[in-house]
Design an enzyme around this catalytic site. Structure first.
Site, mmCIF file in Angstrom:
data_model
loop_
_atom_site.group_PDB
_atom_site.id
_atom_site.type_symbol
_atom_site.label_atom_id
_atom_site.label_comp_id
_atom_site.label_asym_id
_atom_site.label_seq_id
_atom_site.Cartn_x
_atom_site.Cartn_y
_atom_site.Cartn_z
ATOM 1 N N SER A 137 75.090 130.340 8.314
ATOM 2 C CA SER A 137 75.930 129.688 7.283
ATOM 3 C C SER A 137 75.462 128.250 7.016
ATOM 4 C CB SER A 137 77.411 129.738 7.661
ATOM 5 O OG SER A 137 77.667 129.385 9.002
ATOM 6 N N SER A 152 68.766 129.631 13.452
ATOM 7 C CA SER A 152 68.408 130.850 14.152
ATOM 8 C C SER A 152 67.859 130.470 15.537
ATOM 9 C CB SER A 152 67.340 131.612 13.357
ATOM 10 O OG SER A 152 66.920 132.743 14.075
HETATM 11 P P1 ADP Z 1 71.349 132.657 17.421
HETATM 12 O O1 ADP Z 1 72.489 133.657 17.514
HETATM 13 O O2 ADP Z 1 71.836 131.262 17.155
HETATM 14 O O3 ADP Z 1 70.240 133.080 16.512
HETATM 15 P P2 ADP Z 1 70.697 133.611 20.051
HETATM 16 O O4 ADP Z 1 71.972 133.479 20.804
HETATM 17 O O5 ADP Z 1 70.342 134.960 19.509
HETATM 18 O O6 ADP Z 1 70.694 132.539 18.864
HETATM 19 O O7 ADP Z 1 69.467 133.104 20.926
HETATM 20 C C1 ADP Z 1 69.517 131.914 21.677
HETATM 21 C C2 ADP Z 1 68.479 132.006 22.802
HETATM 22 O O8 ADP Z 1 68.445 130.781 23.516
HETATM 23 C C3 ADP Z 1 68.819 133.101 23.810
HETATM 24 O O9 ADP Z 1 67.621 133.721 24.205
HETATM 25 C C4 ADP Z 1 69.450 132.308 24.961
HETATM 26 O O10 ADP Z 1 69.298 132.958 26.193
HETATM 27 C C5 ADP Z 1 68.643 131.011 24.905
HETATM 28 N N1 ADP Z 1 69.333 129.847 25.493
HETATM 29 C C6 ADP Z 1 68.810 129.008 26.375
HETATM 30 N N2 ADP Z 1 69.679 128.055 26.737
HETATM 31 C C7 ADP Z 1 70.814 128.295 26.046
HETATM 32 C C8 ADP Z 1 72.075 127.650 25.991
HETATM 33 N N3 ADP Z 1 72.363 126.565 26.724
HETATM 34 N N4 ADP Z 1 73.018 128.166 25.145
HETATM 35 C C9 ADP Z 1 72.731 129.253 24.400
HETATM 36 N N5 ADP Z 1 71.550 129.897 24.410
HETATM 37 C C10 ADP Z 1 70.589 129.448 25.231
#
Ligand code: ADP
Length: 182
Positions: A87, A15
């Site tokens: 997953s 997460s």
């Molecule tokens: P997940 O879906 O895996 O739970 P999210 O996409 O909801 O994660 O959240 C990831 C967070 O990390 C977001 O706030 C995003 O802006 C931040 N973040 C920072 N750097 C990155 C990066 N290089 N790639 C993806 N997300 C990033």
């Protein structure tokens, strides 16, 4: 729209690792290139298709089984599926691989400390305080992919870097039309 094969980009990771963020950005780019795309996201699927389920291993597996059925129907009809699901179980991801057309495992990898620092949804704080049982990485296992097709390090790469890594991989296998990245 262009003629193209179906495939399933399966984003797995903790997460807050960046699954939704990267999947959304890849979706935009694939649509721009004329592909038919559906994005299935753990958070939204759990409010609809699988809202009756929790986070025990059994419920997690049922969640993925239902999603797999949808991904199977779409991918065999030449729709690109972007699946963003924690997953956590290797065996369950292998099941998805067997069931759908052109499964591609994308490991969205960031150390748990980074995910805790980000705490996008405020869930880690609660999980660490013991308020959320079965929270992946804190009180529930995560089995990282051993041989992911694409390995993203979102703590070291920008979102654009990660998107380009995925796109390059797809281009090299002829799954999306090639574009110059000048
Ligand atoms: P997940 O879906 O895996 O739970 P999210 O996409 O909801 O994660 O959240 C990831 C967070 O990390 C977001 O706030 C995003 O802006 C931040 N973040 C920072 N750097 C990155 C990066 N290089 N790639 C993806 N997300 C990033």
């Amino acid at each position: 729209m262009i003629e193209h094969a179906g495939f399933v980009l399966w984003f797995t990771g903790l997460s807050g690792a960046g699954k939704t963020t990267v999947a959304r950005a890849v979706e935009v780019e694939l649509r721009r290139r004329g592909l038919r795309v559906e994005r299935l996201d753990g958070d939204t699927v759990r409010q609809r298709l699988t809202k009756d389920l929790g986070f025990t291993k059994e419920d997690r597996d049922t969640n993925i089984e239902r999603v797999t059925f949808v991904a199977q129907l779409l991918s065999r009809n030449n729709v690109v599926v972007l699946g963003a699901f924690i997953s956590p179980y290797r065996e369950t991801r292998d099941y998805v691989r067997q069931e759908v057309t052109n499964f591609i495992e994308v490991y969205v990898d960031a150390p748990i400390e980074v995910c805790i620092d980000r705490d996008v949804k405020g869930l880690y704080q609660k999980a660490i305080a013991g308020e959320i049982p079965n929270f992946t990485g804190i009180s529930d296992p995560y089995e990282p992919p051993e041989f992911p097709d694409v390995h993203l390090r979102t703590d070291q790469e920008t979102i654009d870097d990660s998107v380009m890594k995925v796109l390059k991989w797809l281009e090299q296998r002829g799954l999306v039309p090639v574009e110059s990245h000048a």
